[in-house]
Design a protein around this motif. Structure first.
Motif, PDB file in Angstrom:
ATOM      1  N   GLU A   9      -3.722 -21.144   3.937  1.00 36.72           N
ATOM      2  CA  GLU A   9      -3.907 -19.590   3.781  1.00 36.72           C
ATOM      3  C   GLU A   9      -4.035 -19.210   5.245  1.00 36.72           C
ATOM      4  OE1 GLU A   9      -4.960 -17.766   1.357  1.00 36.72           O
ATOM      5  OE2 GLU A   9      -5.131 -19.166  -0.197  1.00 36.72           O
ATOM      6  N   ALA A  35      -2.990  -2.516   2.467  1.00 35.17           N
ATOM      7  CA  ALA A  35      -3.941  -3.197   1.927  1.00 35.17           C
ATOM      8  C   ALA A  35      -3.184  -4.862   1.508  1.00 35.17           C
ATOM      9  CB  ALA A  35      -4.698  -2.775   0.636  1.00 35.17           C
ATOM     10  N   GLN A  36      -4.122  -5.784   2.277  1.00 35.25           N
ATOM     11  CA  GLN A  36      -3.565  -7.050   2.424  1.00 35.25           C
ATOM     12  C   GLN A  36      -3.743  -7.825   1.004  1.00 35.25           C
ATOM     13  OE1 GLN A  36      -2.617  -9.308   5.078  1.00 35.25           O
ATOM     14  NE2 GLN A  36      -1.909  -7.244   5.988  1.00 35.25           N
ATOM     15  N   ALA A  37      -4.568  -7.806   0.329  1.00 37.10           N
ATOM     16  CA  ALA A  37      -4.800  -8.619  -0.794  1.00 37.10           C
ATOM     17  C   ALA A  37      -3.757  -8.295  -1.788  1.00 37.10           C
ATOM     18  CB  ALA A  37      -5.936  -8.345  -1.809  1.00 37.10           C
ATOM     19  N   SER A  38      -3.278  -6.973  -2.270  1.00 32.62           N
ATOM     20  CA  SER A  38      -2.179  -6.945  -3.140  1.00 32.62           C
ATOM     21  C   SER A  38      -0.769  -7.196  -2.480  1.00 32.62           C
ATOM     22  CB  SER A  38      -2.060  -5.621  -3.844  1.00 32.62           C
ATOM     23  OG  SER A  38      -2.170  -4.699  -2.898  1.00 32.62           O
ATOM     24  N   LYS A  40      -0.172  -9.229  -0.061  1.00 36.63           N
ATOM     25  CA  LYS A  40       0.136 -10.719  -0.124  1.00 36.63           C
ATOM     26  C   LYS A  40       0.665 -11.418  -1.417  1.00 36.63           C
ATOM     27  CE  LYS A  40      -2.800 -14.504   1.939  1.00 36.63           C
ATOM     28  NZ  LYS A  40      -4.089 -14.496   2.420  1.00 36.63           N
ATOM     29  N   ARG A  41       0.031 -10.865  -2.494  1.00 39.03           N
ATOM     30  CA  ARG A  41       0.491 -11.339  -3.687  1.00 39.03           C
ATOM     31  C   ARG A  41       1.915 -10.697  -3.959  1.00 39.03           C
ATOM     32  NH1 ARG A  41      -1.805 -12.765  -8.103  1.00 39.03           N
ATOM     33  NH2 ARG A  41      -0.437 -12.449 -10.008  1.00 39.03           N
ATOM     34  N   ARG A  42       2.453  -9.822  -3.709  1.00 34.95           N
ATOM     35  CA  ARG A  42       3.498  -9.181  -3.961  1.00 34.95           C
ATOM     36  C   ARG A  42       4.505 -10.189  -3.057  1.00 34.95           C
ATOM     37  NH1 ARG A  42       2.869  -3.566  -3.094  1.00 34.95           N
ATOM     38  NH2 ARG A  42       0.893  -4.054  -2.321  1.00 34.95           N
ATOM     39  N   ARG A  44       4.055 -13.012  -1.987  1.00 34.24           N
ATOM     40  CA  ARG A  44       4.453 -14.540  -2.539  1.00 34.24           C
ATOM     41  C   ARG A  44       5.395 -14.271  -3.630  1.00 34.24           C
ATOM     42  NH1 ARG A  44      -2.089 -15.833  -2.771  1.00 34.24           N
ATOM     43  NH2 ARG A  44      -2.408 -16.435  -0.822  1.00 34.24           N
ATOM     44  N   ILE A 224      -3.499   3.717  -2.868  1.00 35.07           N
ATOM     45  CA  ILE A 224      -4.284   2.598  -3.103  1.00 35.07           C
ATOM     46  C   ILE A 224      -3.874   1.135  -2.423  1.00 35.07           C
ATOM     47  CG2 ILE A 224      -5.463   2.882  -5.309  1.00 35.07           C
ATOM     48  CD1 ILE A 224      -3.226   1.840  -7.026  1.00 35.07           C
ATOM     49  N   TYR A 225      -2.328   1.227  -2.117  1.00 37.78           N
ATOM     50  CA  TYR A 225      -1.770   0.030  -1.310  1.00 37.78           C
ATOM     51  C   TYR A 225      -1.815   0.311   0.119  1.00 37.78           C
ATOM     52  CZ  TYR A 225      -0.057  -0.446  -5.973  1.00 37.78           C
ATOM     53  OH  TYR A 225       0.140  -0.679  -7.111  1.00 37.78           O
ATOM     54  N   PHE A 226      -2.703   1.294   0.652  1.00 34.34           N
ATOM     55  CA  PHE A 226      -2.632   1.391   2.016  1.00 34.34           C
ATOM     56  C   PHE A 226      -4.299   0.977   2.410  1.00 34.34           C
ATOM     57  CE2 PHE A 226      -0.055   5.560   2.273  1.00 34.34           C
ATOM     58  CZ  PHE A 226       0.989   4.855   1.752  1.00 34.34           C
ATOM     59  N   ASP A 227      -4.245   0.671   3.878  1.00 30.73           N
ATOM     60  CA  ASP A 227      -5.893   0.191   4.270  1.00 30.73           C
ATOM     61  C   ASP A 227      -6.328   1.505   4.648  1.00 30.73           C
ATOM     62  OD1 ASP A 227      -4.828   0.787   6.468  1.00 30.73           O
ATOM     63  OD2 ASP A 227      -4.784  -1.238   7.553  1.00 30.73           O
ATOM     64  N   ARG A 228      -7.468   1.271   4.996  1.00 26.57           N
ATOM     65  CA  ARG A 228      -8.243   2.833   5.108  1.00 26.57           C
ATOM     66  C   ARG A 228      -7.705   3.719   6.358  1.00 26.57           C
ATOM     67  NH1 ARG A 228     -14.586   1.987   4.499  1.00 26.57           N
ATOM     68  NH2 ARG A 228     -13.803  -0.052   4.546  1.00 26.57           N
TER      69      ARG A 228
END
Lengths: 280, 202
Positions: A9, A35-38, A40-42, A44, A224-228
């Motif tokens: 990871e 934003a990292q979480a989604s 990273k998913r895309r 992958r 929603i795909y951006f960090d703050r």
């Protein structure tokens, strides 16, 4: 085994950071503030679909092969939307915002992050129904040329039309959606007259600047795909782009509460996330 | 397999599908005011049903219950339901981010998406539970929770209204603990009680 997984990871996080840096340096697509979480998913998904073992391998390919970048952008940007997604939002635009817009002799509307055009066509149809289309210029912008091309074609699979039609009716539609498209080969082709008042343009909320003064900006489910930090940049850009007391519409689960510009807007239709620029 | 060091629980994720409301009504109202962990829940619901679950549970739970807005902190003592038609994810800084990318396992929200991101964010501090359901969502997610060192729980399929989902999760994570809903409640209460921390970390 668990420790290996945790190590892996950490390695992936480093690889992703480097990959995004390389994508920016080489092609000027900037996903570093996503934003990292989604993301990273895309990423992958992209790595696996492209048949590459690691993000480092993806980076290597991407640096040398621009064709891979187009496919990578497809994974990172393309969103599925619907015509009149969240009918209550469009009903609020129709019933609460349109009466204000009527008072202007000419209007500019910006669909920011227009993707494959569903939101754009919803607005053009709504404005035609309300008799505002002729005095309005619509800007549809996205970072993906492929998405812009798809938006400019306005062709959607016929099996999506039922949901579109239902949404349109729920939004308070005053005409029949079938007035606006013809069908051919299992597809719905939206009338080209809907694009008479539309300018399609490549524009990035991450790196580009203000380009016109808008009366209404609709940017839904893009930030929603951006960090703050990046959200703040985009909201600041919207604030600068809006005319006095101009309107900003966001997605059903987006909010300016967490933005540094929260004070620059007031809630106009709170439950539908429609804001108004605060001006004295 | 290495045993990771005992780690204090920091968050709970729960996924449920068919039969979800009844199962969750058995569990969530029993979490007391002041419960120290965030509880993040995915239930498969049709789009357009905004806030229906959140208001149903808010009326019955001592904890705050809501559908989060994007970037809302995953705060302790709060139950957050994934909004219909959005995936709900947790970032490394423990804020919620939402996504409208395509359905995963035919579902949006998807349990896998929440669990995988929460496993990244909380690692061994995560408790993940897959409850009743008639599809395979959550199986990959629970495997990610276990692989990151978190605690993997499934509702005992023999007791679940719809056993397919817990069975699918067990098939991928055979060492996941099978619990009844009462057992799950006890486990969650223990996880929220620092004096019992030793009992819940294996």
């Amino acid at each position: 085994m668990e420790n290996d997984r945790i190590q892996e990871e950490k390695i992936e996080d480093i690889e992703i950071r480097l990959l995004l840096e390389a994508l920016y340096s080489r092609y000027h697509y900037d996903f570093r503030g996503y934003a990292q979480a989604s993301l990273k998913r895309r990423l992958r998904q992209a790595r696996d679909q492209l048949g590459l073992p690691t993000f480092s391998a993806l980076q290597d390919r991407m640096l040398r092969d621009p064709a891979i970048v187009t496919r990578l952008l497809g994974f990172l940007t393309v969103q599925v939307s619907e015509l009149f997604r969240d009918p209550a939002y469009f009903r609020a635009i129709r019933e609460k915002v349109v009466p204000h817009l009527r008072t202007y002799p000419s209007l500019k509307v910006w669909i920011a992050g227009s993707s494959t055009g569903e939101e754009l066509y919803s607005f053009v149809i709504l404005f035609r129904e309300e008799g505002l289309e002729d005095r309005t210029l619509f800007y549809a912008t996205d970072i993906s040329q492929e998405a812009l091309d798809a938006a400019a074609r306005g062709i959607y699979p016929l099996d999506r039309i039922r949901a579109f039609t239902e949404n349109h009716q729920l939004s308070g539609g005053k005409s029949s959606l079938s007035d606006y498209y013809s069908t051919a080969y299992g597809r719905a082709v939206f009338d080209k007259s809907l694009r008479d008042r539309v300018v399609f343009s490549d524009h990035s909320l991450v790196t580009d600047a203000v380009f016109a003064e808008m009366h209404l900006i609709s940017c839904r489910n893009v930030m929603i795909y951006f960090d703050r930090e990046l959200q703040d940049r985009a909201v600041g850009l919207f604030r600068e782009s809006l005319a006095r007391k101009g309107f900003l519409g966001l997605g059903a689960r987006e909010s300016l509460r967490f933005s540094q510009y929260a004070g620059a807007f007031s809630a106009f239709v709170r439950e539908e996330k429609i804001y108004q620029r605060r001006d004295p | 397999m290495t045993e990771s060091a005992p780690s204090a629980p920091r968050a709970v994720v729960i996924g449920a599908s068919a039969g979800a409301v009844e199962a969750l009504l058995h569990v969530l109202p029993q979490l007391p005011r002041g419960y120290p962990l965030p509880v993040l829940v995915v239930v498969h619901v049709p789009p357009q049903r905004r806030n229906v679950l959140a208001s149903l549970f808010a009326a019955r739970c001592p904890l705050d219950v809501r559908e989060p807005d994007d970037k809302e902190p995953a705060a302790p003592g709060t139950i957050l339901f994934a909004p219909p038609d959005y995936h709900m994810l947790v970032e490394a800084d423990r804020t919620i981010s939402l996504s409208v990318e395509g359905p995963v396992q035919f579902s949006r929200p998807s349990i896998d998406v929440l669990f995988e991101s929460a496993a990244d964010a909380y690692g061994p501090g995560l408790i993940g539970a897959v409850l009743t359901g008639a599809n395979h969502d959550g199986a990959e997610g629970l495997a990610a929770v276990a692989a990151a060192g978190g605690m993997a729980i499934v509702q005992d399929p023999a007791q679940a209204a719809y056993p397919v989902m817990p069975e699918a999760a067990l098939a991928l994570t055979p060492r996941a603990e099978r619990l009844t809903l009462d057992g799950l409640v006890r486990r969650l209460l223990a996880a929220g009680d620092p004096s019992q921390a030793g009992e819940i970390s294996r």
